[in-house]
Design an enzyme around this catalytic site. Structure first.
Site, PDB file in Angstrom:
ATOM      1  N   HIS A 367      36.990  74.483  -6.153  1.00 47.78           N
ATOM      2  CA  HIS A 367      37.499  73.909  -4.906  1.00 47.78           C
ATOM      3  C   HIS A 367      36.430  73.232  -4.070  1.00 47.78           C
ATOM      4  CE1 HIS A 367      41.520  75.885  -5.140  1.00 47.78           C
ATOM      5  NE2 HIS A 367      40.833  76.803  -5.787  1.00 47.78           N
ATOM      6  N   LYS A 558      42.625  71.856  11.113  1.00 49.84           N
ATOM      7  CA  LYS A 558      41.984  72.386   9.903  1.00 49.84           C
ATOM      8  C   LYS A 558      40.770  73.176  10.362  1.00 49.84           C
ATOM      9  CE  LYS A 558      41.621  68.006   8.561  1.00 49.84           C
ATOM     10  NZ  LYS A 558      42.053  67.880   7.178  1.00 49.84           N
ATOM     11  N   ARG A 559      40.125  73.922   9.441  1.00 49.73           N
ATOM     12  CA  ARG A 559      38.893  74.600   9.816  1.00 49.73           C
ATOM     13  C   ARG A 559      37.901  73.589  10.393  1.00 49.73           C
ATOM     14  NH1 ARG A 559      38.387  80.097   8.228  1.00 49.73           N
ATOM     15  NH2 ARG A 559      36.269  79.912   9.013  1.00 49.73           N
ATOM     16  N   LYS A 564      34.289  67.753   7.807  1.00 47.20           N
ATOM     17  CA  LYS A 564      35.651  67.335   8.167  1.00 47.20           C
ATOM     18  C   LYS A 564      35.638  66.400   9.382  1.00 47.20           C
ATOM     19  CE  LYS A 564      37.693  71.633   6.338  1.00 47.20           C
ATOM     20  NZ  LYS A 564      38.646  71.236   5.288  1.00 47.20           N
ATOM     21  N   THR A 666      45.180  69.679   1.695  1.00 47.75           N
ATOM     22  CA  THR A 666      46.601  69.916   1.436  1.00 47.75           C
ATOM     23  C   THR A 666      47.399  69.658   2.715  1.00 47.75           C
ATOM     24  OG1 THR A 666      46.082  72.256   1.754  1.00 47.75           O
ATOM     25  CG2 THR A 666      46.464  71.511  -0.501  1.00 47.75           C
ATOM     26  N   LYS A 670      51.200  67.700   3.617  1.00 45.52           N
ATOM     27  CA  LYS A 670      52.261  68.240   4.481  1.00 45.52           C
ATOM     28  C   LYS A 670      52.638  67.209   5.546  1.00 45.52           C
ATOM     29  CE  LYS A 670      50.194  72.717   3.589  1.00 45.52           C
ATOM     30  NZ  LYS A 670      49.202  73.726   4.058  1.00 45.52           N
TER      31      LYS A 670
HETATM   32  C1  26Q Z   1      32.569  82.615  -0.339  1.00 45.01           C
HETATM   33  C2  26Q Z   1      31.614  83.633  -0.366  1.00 45.01           C
HETATM   34  C3  26Q Z   1      31.494  84.506   0.701  1.00 45.01           C
HETATM   35  C4  26Q Z   1      32.358  84.392   1.778  1.00 45.01           C
HETATM   36  C5  26Q Z   1      33.311  83.378   1.794  1.00 45.01           C
HETATM   37  C6  26Q Z   1      33.414  82.486   0.739  1.00 45.01           C
HETATM   38  C7  26Q Z   1      34.429  81.416   0.770  1.00 45.01           C
HETATM   39  C8  26Q Z   1      35.678  81.654   1.306  1.00 45.01           C
HETATM   40  C9  26Q Z   1      36.635  80.663   1.328  1.00 45.01           C
HETATM   41  C10 26Q Z   1      34.170  80.177   0.252  1.00 45.01           C
HETATM   42  C11 26Q Z   1      35.143  79.176   0.285  1.00 45.01           C
HETATM   43  C12 26Q Z   1      36.379  79.414   0.826  1.00 45.01           C
HETATM   44  C13 26Q Z   1      37.432  78.424   0.912  1.00 45.01           C
HETATM   45  C14 26Q Z   1      37.371  77.205   0.444  1.00 45.01           C
HETATM   46  C15 26Q Z   1      38.489  76.261   0.608  1.00 45.01           C
HETATM   47  O1  26Q Z   1      39.442  76.529   1.310  1.00 45.01           O
HETATM   48  N1  26Q Z   1      38.420  75.104  -0.044  1.00 45.01           N
HETATM   49  C16 26Q Z   1      39.495  74.113   0.080  1.00 45.01           C
HETATM   50  O2  26Q Z   1      40.412  74.341  -0.974  1.00 45.01           O
HETATM   51  C17 26Q Z   1      41.557  73.536  -0.811  1.00 45.01           C
HETATM   52  C18 26Q Z   1      42.541  73.911  -1.897  1.00 45.01           C
HETATM   53  O3  26Q Z   1      42.110  73.421  -3.126  1.00 45.01           O
HETATM   54  C19 26Q Z   1      41.197  72.070  -0.845  1.00 45.01           C
HETATM   55  O4  26Q Z   1      42.353  71.324  -0.576  1.00 45.01           O
HETATM   56  C20 26Q Z   1      40.132  71.752   0.189  1.00 45.01           C
HETATM   57  O5  26Q Z   1      39.702  70.421   0.042  1.00 45.01           O
HETATM   58  C21 26Q Z   1      38.956  72.704   0.020  1.00 45.01           C
HETATM   59  O6  26Q Z   1      38.012  72.504   1.054  1.00 45.01           O
END
Ligand code: 26Q
Length: 825
Positions: A367, A558-559, A564, A666, A670
């Site tokens: 991702h 979004k976050r 972003k 995503t 929407k």
């Molecule tokens: C990793 C290690 C320790 C703590 C947290 C994490 C962590 C947690 C969540 C790393 C990444 C995430 C989330 C990533 C994420 O949401 N990525 C998004 O995924 C979507 C679905 O595929 C994409 O549409 C987005 O582009 C992408 O940013």
């Protein structure tokens, strides 16, 4: 799965008297006998629980039949491993999928209760950070809707993503507590509990190759199951979340010696594992507790699925024929080593046999390509916490590198680049490499992202496994994000495209014949205005700001992250504010700039951006010269429920990431499906949205991913860019000098100095292009006929972004399980 569909009324069925009476009786029964409440004294939360329990019975009927059938037919099953499931509220979704929204609303109303009001007190289950977690939730629902037998595995966090408050313009994090009043959707499964080991030592035995791992510490993983019902209640999938419990809740020795803290130490240490979701949406924290979470849920899930498989088939030889394990990013990448361990150490397979089964079963979704977001763990930590797994990872690596060396013959290969161990930064395990090598298929989440995977981060591995990387563009469930969130639009779509559109969202393309129909535009405008009034109400309630429903609603939710580029948006907003003030008599299109999103608690720059948006809002919203032209809103505590109100009310969707950095997005899908126009960069799935709606119906600006790459290699001095860009200098100076933070004039000095030092995210480089794109938006808005033609075109051509389509692609090309055909009525 079942062709003789479970009979529930269609979503639009005229509500039968009988059904309503039955539902009333069911709800009253739950209130009386499960909650011990008399209707005359029941509180809103009692009614909520009573309705959930009544509806739950209908869900369970589907669930049990669906699970039994998939078991009896011995079909291949998908196990979706994810540390995040961003579920949101469940009641409205279950009602919608069962076709019970109308009947239950009527039943409640006859009992004197407003269902819509009751629904909003259900806690929003936020067991995820953002896109990745919401994708997992959409996919579980889509698998239930397309008849793909599936189980989602994750952690039952006591505390989900923090709640956000804005105090004096700044983000304040409040702990989330969704389980405080019990969760009526879940079922504890005491019989499904497993021991998870940590630490200790590994020893050989007399038998060659045999290894025994004696963990120093063991915790229990206990299963909690939640059913996820699919469209029309045809099937249901299971979300199985693990809770950590101590083996010994109390140490008797310590207790008897009066050491009460010591007596519960083991318990606290064990239960810490499922206490709280890591509130990070990109940069790994590298903390030991996170690694413990990752191993905990991966091991529990694999032990569970291996046990289930063995019970059903009496052998593990056919594992790849019956089991597909999907890794949602690298968070469950230890599955590769854990599967090897289970097969070799606990089931007696040889290395080669175990490897064939492991690789034939696992696939991995990536991702992100941001280098700082790729997970790595220090070898030393892994050795201490998971000594056997570290051995196995070394074993995989040695065989892998040896194989590559041999098949390369004399020619040189970059072994350091493909090694599972990064030797540069103090010896670390590269989790993406582990997941890649251990999987039969690896996918990216948009066409651009998958191509960039092949060309950049995974290029050396791609050269060795040229067929391994594929693309499955993300999708969203149209049930939650269109049918349920936008009932007004749904009603119109069913009229124009036929009722079948809710079963097969691709039929939404029938709308394309009507793009120029002025009376249709009028109806759409009225529907949108209704949705905007609802959002305006929410904004008023949560921020005190009043907004005009006839203004253009320009939305970025979004976050908060530098890539972003909420900063680009707010800087352009300041330029617009200046422009309106310099020419107050021009006919500016009234706009409301709406922002929402959380910043990771340790991400200082993201928090400063939130602060800036709120400070700009205070200045702009109190300026009488711009009063009816511009408003800026930061809606606190963005979550799934807020998105369900915001998205149907948006005119303009901001998808403005630095090209090459947003894997897919995503939210963009929407918005477009609900008829918002996208202003965006050529990034992630924006590109594919543009290909479908046509370039006249999307507002594209900015550098391409290739141009960004080139500009990073050979950066233009930021001061040159600023000088060459109209209005930019003034905007930056105003922010830096405290024009928006009069109480603390140097508040944004650091933020602006950062931009002036290095334009890593191309905020300065893309500023002019973005500003001009916004003026193109103004021109489009000024021609409402054109605007609505574009809006209709967006809705008509975005059915493809359904999660059902994504799931069918996974099912066919990666999992090799049959899904039901698209138009199953
Ligand atoms: C990793 C290690 C320790 C703590 C947290 C994490 C962590 C947690 C969540 C790393 C990444 C995430 C989330 C990533 C994420 O949401 N990525 C998004 O995924 C979507 C679905 O595929 C994409 O549409 C987005 O582009 C992408 O940013």
């Amino acid at each position: 799965m079942n062709e003789t569909a479970f009979k529930t009324p269609a979503a639009d069925a005229t509500v039968s008297e009988n059904l309503v009476e039955t539902l009333k009786a069911e709800i009253i029964r739950k209130l009386t006998f499960s909650l011990g409440k008399n209707p005359s004294v029941a509180q809103p939360h009692d009614w909520l629980t009573a309705v959930i329990l009544a509806v739950r019975d209908h869900v369970i009927e589907v669930w049990q039949r669906s699970t039994r059938e998939s078991y009896q037919t011995g079909r291949k099953r998908v196990y979706y491993l994810s540390l995040e499931f961003l579920i949101g509220r469940s009641l409205a979704d279950a009602l919608n999928n069962l076709g019970l929204t109308g009947p239950v609303a009527q039943a409640m109303s006859e009992l004197g209760v407003d269902l819509a009001a009751i629904e909003t007190i259900e806690p929003d289950a936020a067991l995820g950070n953002g896109g990745l977690g919401r994708l997992a939730a959409c996919y579980l629902e889509a698998m239930a809707s397309t008849g793909v037998p599936a189980l989602g595995y994750g952690i039952r966090y006591d505390h989900g993503l923090f709640k956000q408050r804005i105090e004096a313009g700044k983000q304040v994090e409040i702990p989330e507590d969704w389980l405080s009043f019990r969760n009526p959707w879940e079922f504890e499964r005491r019989e499904s509990s497993y021991q998870i080991g940590f630490g200790g030592a590994v020893a050989g035995t007399d038998k060659p190759g045999e290894v025994i791992w004696t963990p120093q510490e063991t915790v229990f993983a206990v299963a909690y199951d939640t059913p996820i019902v699919g469209w029309r209640g045809r099937d249901a999938t299971t979300l199985r979340l693990w809770r950590a419990r101590a083996l010994h809740p109390l140490s008797l020795d310590a207790f008897n010696q009066g050491d009460l803290v010591g007596a519960v130490a083991e318990r606290n240490r064990a239960e810490a594992i499922s206490k709280v979701l890591y509130p990070n949406d990109s940069t790994p924290t590298g903390q030991e507790l996170r690694l413990r979470q990752e191993f905990f849920f991966t091991s529990a899930s694999l032990q569970d699925l291996v046990r289930r498989h063995y019970r059903q088939f009496g052998t593990l030889e056919n594992l790849p024929d019956k089991v597909a394990i999907q890794l949602n990013d690298t968070h469950p990448a230890l599955a590769v080593a854990e599967m090897m361990r289970l097969l070799m150490d606990e089931r007696g397979f040889t290395w080669e046999e175990a490897w064939t089964l492991t690789n034939g079963t696992i696939s991995y979704t990536n991702h992100t390509l941001l280098p700082e977001a790729l997970e790595t763990w220090p070898v030393a930590l892994m050795e201490r916490l998971l000594p056997r797994h570290m051995q196995i990872i070394f074993g995989i690596n040695a065989r892998f590198l040896e194989g590559v060396r041999r098949s390369a013959g004399g020619s040189k290969v970059d072994l350091a680049g493909i090694s599972l161990i990064d030797e540069q930064h103090g010896r670390r395990v590269r989790m993406a490499h582990l997941a890649f090598v251990g999987s039969h298929t690896v996918n990216g989440v948009s066409a651009l992202h998958s191509r960039l995977m092949q060309e950049t981060v995974f290029a050396p591995l791609h050269a060795i496994f040229p067929d391994r990387i594929t693309n499955v563009t993300n999708g969203i469930t149209p049930r939650r994000w269109l049918l349920s969130a936008n009932p007004g639009l749904t009603k119109l779509l069913r009229e124009v495209c036929g009722d079948g559109v809710s079963d097969d969202i691709t039929q939404i393309s029938r709308l394309a014949k009507h793009t120029g129909d002025a009376s249709l535009h009028e109806r759409l405008r009225a529907i949108r205005r209704d949705n905007k009034l609802k959002l305006a109400h929410l904004i008023r309630q949560d921020t005190g700001v009043s907004i005009d429903p006839d203004a253009l609603f320009d939305v970025q939710i979004k976050r908060i992250h530098e890539y972003k580029r909420q900063l680009l948006n707010i800087l352009e907003t300041i330029a617009l504010y200046d422009a309106i003030r310099s020419e107050p008599y021009r006919d500016w299109a009234p706009r409301v700039k709406i922002f929402a999103g959380k910043a990771a608690s340790n991400y200082g720059t993201a928090k400063a951006i939130i602060n800036l948006i709120n400070d700009v809002a205070t200045v702009v919203n109190n300026d009488i010269t711009t009063r009816d032209r511009l408003k800026v809103v930061f809606l606190p505590n963005y979550n799934v429920s807020a998105a369900e109100v915001i998205i149907p009310a948006a005119d303009l969707s901001e998808q403005i990431s630095t090209a090459g950095m947003e894997a897919s997005g995503t939210g963009n899908m929407k918005f477009a499906l609900n008829g918002a126009i996208t202003i965006g960069t050529l990034d992630g799935a924006n590109i594919e949205i543009g290909e479908r709606v046509g370039e006249d119906n999307i507002v594209i600006f900015g550098m391409t991913a290739e141009q960004v790459e080139a500009a990073k290699r050979n950066p233009r001095p930021p001061e040159d860019v600023i000088r060459a860009t109209p209005h930019l200098e003034g905007v930056l100076d105003a922010v830096a000098s405290g024009a928006y933070s009069p109480g603390e004039r140097d508040r944004y000095q650091g933020l602006v100095a950062g931009l002036r030092a290095n334009d890593w995210f191309m905020v300065l480089n893309d500023f002019e292009s973005y500003r001009l794109a916004q003026r193109r938006v103004d021109a489009l808005w000024a021609d409402q006929g054109k605007w609505w033609r574009s809006s209709v075109t967006n809705t008509a051509h975005c059915g493809w972004f359904s999660a059902d389509r994504s799931i069918r692609e996974y099912a066919e090309r990666i999992w090799h399980v049959p899904a039901s055909p698209a138009a199953k009525g």
